[in-house]
Write a protein that holds these residues in place. Structure first.
Motif, short mmCIF file in Angstrom:
data_model
loop_
_atom_site.label_atom_id
_atom_site.label_comp_id
_atom_site.label_asym_id
_atom_site.label_seq_id
_atom_site.Cartn_x
_atom_site.Cartn_y
_atom_site.Cartn_z
N GLU A 1 66.53 67.73 -66.16
CA GLU A 1 65.09 67.91 -66.01
C GLU A 1 64.56 66.90 -66.98
OE1 GLU A 1 64.04 71.81 -67.06
OE2 GLU A 1 64.28 72.83 -65.23
N ILE A 2 63.69 66.14 -66.41
CA ILE A 2 62.92 65.14 -67.37
C ILE A 2 61.53 65.46 -67.45
CG2 ILE A 2 62.58 62.39 -67.48
CD1 ILE A 2 64.59 62.19 -65.64
N PRO A 3 61.29 65.65 -69.15
CA PRO A 3 59.75 66.11 -69.30
C PRO A 3 58.83 65.13 -69.39
CG PRO A 3 61.19 66.18 -71.27
CD PRO A 3 62.08 65.72 -70.05
N LEU A 4 57.69 65.29 -69.56
CA LEU A 4 56.44 64.22 -69.49
C LEU A 4 56.62 63.10 -70.71
CD1 LEU A 4 53.81 63.18 -68.41
CD2 LEU A 4 52.55 64.77 -69.82
N SER A 5 57.08 63.65 -71.84
CA SER A 5 57.20 62.75 -72.87
C SER A 5 58.21 61.59 -72.57
CB SER A 5 57.72 63.43 -74.08
OG SER A 5 59.08 64.07 -73.92
N ILE A 6 59.34 61.62 -71.68
CA ILE A 6 60.21 60.80 -71.48
C ILE A 6 59.57 59.85 -70.58
CG2 ILE A 6 62.47 60.50 -70.37
CD1 ILE A 6 62.47 61.83 -72.98
N VAL A 7 59.03 60.39 -69.50
CA VAL A 7 58.45 59.69 -68.48
C VAL A 7 57.34 58.57 -69.13
CG1 VAL A 7 56.83 59.59 -66.39
CG2 VAL A 7 58.60 61.26 -66.58
N ILE A 8 56.46 59.08 -70.20
CA ILE A 8 55.57 58.27 -70.96
C ILE A 8 56.37 57.34 -71.52
CG2 ILE A 8 54.10 58.39 -72.58
CD1 ILE A 8 53.08 61.15 -71.94
N SER A 9 57.09 57.69 -72.62
CA SER A 9 58.09 56.74 -73.33
C SER A 9 58.71 55.46 -72.56
CB SER A 9 58.91 57.31 -74.22
OG SER A 9 59.93 58.10 -73.35
N GLU A 10 59.07 55.94 -71.18
CA GLU A 10 60.01 54.84 -70.44
C GLU A 10 58.83 53.92 -69.86
OE1 GLU A 10 63.35 54.40 -69.41
OE2 GLU A 10 63.19 54.84 -71.49
N PHE A 11 57.74 54.60 -69.68
CA PHE A 11 56.77 53.92 -68.84
C PHE A 11 56.09 52.62 -69.98
CE2 PHE A 11 52.53 52.64 -67.48
CZ PHE A 11 52.51 52.71 -66.10
N ASN A 12 56.00 53.23 -71.24
CA ASN A 12 55.43 52.30 -72.31
C ASN A 12 56.46 51.20 -72.54
OD1 ASN A 12 53.06 53.55 -72.26
ND2 ASN A 12 53.63 54.97 -74.11
N ARG A 13 57.84 51.75 -72.63
CA ARG A 13 58.90 50.81 -72.78
C ARG A 13 58.88 49.63 -71.87
NH1 ARG A 13 63.89 49.42 -71.43
NH2 ARG A 13 64.01 51.35 -69.95
N VAL A 14 58.73 49.73 -70.45
CA VAL A 14 58.81 48.83 -69.38
C VAL A 14 57.58 48.20 -69.33
CG1 VAL A 14 59.21 48.66 -67.09
CG2 VAL A 14 60.55 50.26 -68.13
N ASN A 15 56.52 48.81 -69.58
CA ASN A 15 55.30 48.00 -69.29
C ASN A 15 54.18 47.73 -70.34
OD1 ASN A 15 55.20 48.41 -66.13
ND2 ASN A 15 55.35 50.46 -66.99
N GLY A 16 54.77 47.85 -71.87
CA GLY A 16 54.10 47.73 -72.76
C GLY A 16 53.68 49.06 -73.47
N ASP A 17 53.56 48.74 -74.91
CA ASP A 17 53.07 50.05 -75.64
C ASP A 17 51.74 50.41 -75.24
OD1 ASP A 17 55.27 49.69 -77.36
OD2 ASP A 17 54.45 48.49 -78.88
N GLU A 18 51.76 51.82 -74.82
CA GLU A 18 50.33 52.52 -74.86
C GLU A 18 50.09 52.16 -73.29
OE1 GLU A 18 47.66 52.34 -77.84
OE2 GLU A 18 49.03 53.26 -79.29
N SER A 19 50.62 51.65 -72.56
CA SER A 19 50.43 51.13 -71.24
C SER A 19 49.96 52.58 -70.43
CB SER A 19 51.16 50.11 -70.42
OG SER A 19 52.31 50.52 -70.49
N TYR A 20 50.59 53.45 -70.64
CA TYR A 20 50.57 54.61 -69.55
C TYR A 20 49.09 55.23 -69.82
CZ TYR A 20 51.60 59.47 -68.05
OH TYR A 20 51.51 60.45 -67.21
N ASP A 21 48.38 55.12 -70.93
CA ASP A 21 47.08 55.80 -71.18
C ASP A 21 45.96 54.72 -70.14
OD1 ASP A 21 47.92 57.35 -73.19
OD2 ASP A 21 47.34 55.97 -74.76
N GLY A 22 46.33 53.74 -69.86
CA GLY A 22 45.55 52.91 -69.13
C GLY A 22 45.69 53.01 -67.68
N ALA A 23 46.98 53.54 -67.26
CA ALA A 23 47.47 53.48 -65.87
C ALA A 23 46.75 54.59 -64.91
CB ALA A 23 49.27 53.88 -65.75
N THR A 24 46.63 54.32 -63.61
CA THR A 24 46.07 55.29 -62.86
C THR A 24 47.12 56.14 -62.69
OG1 THR A 24 46.88 54.01 -60.86
CG2 THR A 24 44.61 53.17 -62.02
N PRO A 25 46.63 57.52 -62.06
CA PRO A 25 47.41 58.57 -61.57
C PRO A 25 48.49 57.88 -60.57
CG PRO A 25 45.27 59.22 -61.68
CD PRO A 25 45.20 57.92 -61.97
N GLY A 26 48.02 57.10 -59.90
CA GLY A 26 49.16 56.55 -58.53
C GLY A 26 50.11 55.65 -59.20
N GLU A 27 49.77 55.01 -60.26
CA GLU A 27 50.76 54.04 -61.02
C GLU A 27 51.76 54.93 -61.78
OE1 GLU A 27 48.18 50.08 -61.79
OE2 GLU A 27 48.06 51.72 -63.18
#
Length: 585
Positions: free
Chosen positions: A45-71
């Motif tokens: 099971e992968i919680p939201l915090s892991i998805v957020i941290s991976e998203f920000n690692r790949v796309n840049g710090d705090e990039s998850y905040d500006g991403a659309t639901p689709g992204e």
């Protein structure tokens, strides 16, 4: 690179491969908490915090905040699909391949070495006094004179004559080979610590020679042996911007000297001594291996060195292999021990072709220091740093995916000889070698044609390319000397490579001669071309290797497109979209 069936290029997906390890690591640190579960599959099971941290690692710090639901959803799906593929790879791959083992070991060493330096430098941070000392070096200018000669014997003789009262200026006019300063009694002018061409001698000039004094030992560079006199010292004009630059340069220089000191102390503390006779043997063996490798690649092409037999007795006889290469804390390491420790794949540390044993010794010292640093890091527990552990685990997962690709998927889509031939015939233009020209040049500003002509004259009188080029670039900061060869039409200097090719093709510049000044993109250039290789079709044996790889990669993409939906179903993959639609906490 063509996207695969999950919407991202395969190599981007590989970057995500370490998420499973990251999940375990963060969960152990209490990172999961009461997070809503975004990805759920059998046994994981992968919680939201892991998805957020991976998203920000790949796309840049705090990039998850500006991403659309689709992204966010697309990323979660990519992450989930990679988890599925990794789980399947763990089941299908029968142990890491030898290549994977070696690559993981080398990668782990690099990460641990990074941790070693990071901790060592933080423990020895620059003090205010040291910062002031090094910053002062970059704030100074020194007026110098020099006598440049061809042998150390002549330089030592001239030093003795100056000490006995003979005029520095008279000896410079009579003996110096530096034509720019010779006629003025050796006067070079004002230089700075970081002046181009003076980096090798600057530490001595700026720290060991006082005003009015000269070097009591010859200073050696590629252009000869030098006697340097400091005639005057002054401070450079300052500004807030320059102060920042000098301070940054001072810290960098301090760290370079500190690293050198740490290396020397560590080698001394471990009683590390080398055998010059063994170094000569190992150089010959290495070169024999490289020559054989080059011959194989020339005739067969595209063969990776890992597929070749290791050197062994083919390049060293049994007596040579038993020769002691170095001693380390009272233990003798033979040439055979050293080769085994390199695992025959660690070409990163194999010596280049050099006429000196010293160059080979330098590579062996670097290799040994790396081992010592890793040992020190492990003793202090620095190798357990979270960054090191996470980086190595991610790389291990990447190697697992590579093994899954080659051991499992590639075998299922291996092309037939007929398919390879058809693809090759349809894409012949893709298998044309690019034209190549190996050249060097001395570049002058637009108004310096006469100076370029004088340089060409000196070259044709017998002065070496390196000596003229280095002297020119030292005297005039805006003159650029490009001594190296190997630049092609598409590399860093495409305009100059193009002109060099034209000169050779037109017959105006025979190979290994010097051109008249040629105007190129607002500069005057003096060229020397060492080789010119026109484009030609690759040999069929080479083209077959590349074609096979292309067809396998395309076949794997198609295979994954078919297998992945079935795998997702088998692993009962579920993605919860609701947490992804909400703002990141």
């Amino acid at each position: 690179m063509k996207p695969n069936n999950i919407g991202v290029p395969w190599h981007h997906g590989v970057i995500l491969a370490g998420a499973a390890i990251l999940v375990v690591f963060l969960a152990a640190c209490g990172g999961g908490g009461n997070d809503p579960i975004v990805i759920k599959m059998e046994g994981k099971e992968i919680p939201l915090s892991i998805v957020i941290s991976e998203f920000n690692r790949v796309n840049g710090d705090e990039s998850y905040d500006g991403a659309t639901p689709g992204e966010r959803l697309a990323f979660a799906q990519t992450l989930a699909h990679k988890e599925v593929v990794l789980s399947e790879a763990h089941k299908m791959v029968k142990g890491p391949s030898k290549v994977a083992q070696v690559q993981i070991r080398r990668y782990k060493e690099r990460r641990i070495l990074g941790a070693f330096w990071g901790n060592a430098m933080s423990e020895n941070a620059i003090s205010p006094d040291s910062l002031a000392f090094y910053r002062n070096l970059f704030g100074q200018e020194r007026l110098i004179s020099r006598i440049q000669v061809g042998t150390t014997e002549l330089a030592q003789e001239l030093i003795g004559r100056i000490q006995n009262g003979e005029s520095f200026e008279s000896l410079a006019r009579e003996y110096s080979s530096d034509t720019e300063s010779r006629d003025s009694g050796g006067r070079v002018g004002w230089i700075q610590y970081d002046s181009d061409g003076w980096q090798a001698m600057a530490p001595v000039i700026f720290t060991e020679i006082q005003k009015g004094e000269f070097s009591r030992m010859p200073l050696s560079t590629l252009t000869g042996y030098h006697i340097i006199r400091v005639d005057d010292i002054r401070m450079r004009e300052s500004s807030p911007e320059k102060e920042k630059q000098w301070e940054a340069a001072a810290i960098q220089l301090y760290n370079q000297n500190l690293q050198r000191s740490i290396r020397d102390k560590m080698l001394q503390s471990r009683s590390f001594l080398m055998n010059d006779d063994a170094l000569r043997i190992i150089r010959r063996g290495f070169y024999a291996f490289w020559d054989s490798l080059n011959a194989i690649q020339t005739t067969v092409g595209g063969v990776e060195y890992r597929e070749l037999d290791p050197p062994g007795d083919k390049y060293f006889n049994s007596e040579e292999l038993s020769t002691t290469l170095f001693t380390y804390t009272n233990r003798g390491w033979s040439i055979a021990d050293f080769l085994e420790s390199l695992n025959y794949c660690d070409l990163e540390f194999w010596p280049n072709k050099s006429p000196t044993v010293e160059a080979t010794a330098l590579y062996v010292r670097r290799r040994m220091f790396r081992w010592f640093a890793v040992e020190e890091c492990e003793e202090r527990g620095w190798d357990k740093d979270a960054y090191v552990v996470d980086a190595v685990d991610r790389y291990t997962e990447r190697m697992l995916l590579d093994d899954y690709h080659t051991q499992v998927l590639a075998k299922e889509v291996a092309p037939t000889d007929e398919e390879i031939r058809v693809y090759y015939e349809a894409h012949k233009a893709d298998f044309l070698k690019h034209d190549m020209v190996d050249f060097g040049c001395i570049l002058y500003p637009a108004g310096e044609k006469e100076r370029a002509q004088r340089a060409t004259g000196r070259l044709r009188q017998g002065h070496t390319w390196e000596s003229v080029g280095q002297e020119e670039s030292v005297i005039l900061p805006d003159v650029r000397f490009i001594p190296a060869t190997g630049l092609t039409q598409g590399d860093a200097f495409p305009e100059f490579a193009h002109v060099a090719k034209q000169l050779v093709d037109s017959g105006k510049l025979p190979l290994n001669t010097y051109s008249d000044p040629v105007e190129v993109v607002g500069t005057w250039a003096v060229f020397r071309v060492t080789s010119r290789v026109p484009g030609e079709p690759l040999a069929w044996e080479v083209a077959k290797i590349f074609t096979t790889k292309m067809l396998v990669d395309e076949g794997v993409d198609r295979l994954l497109a078919t297998k992945l939906p079935l795998l997702c179903k088998a692993y009962k993959l579920e993605i919860n979209e609701e947490p992804l639609k909400e703002a990141a906490s």
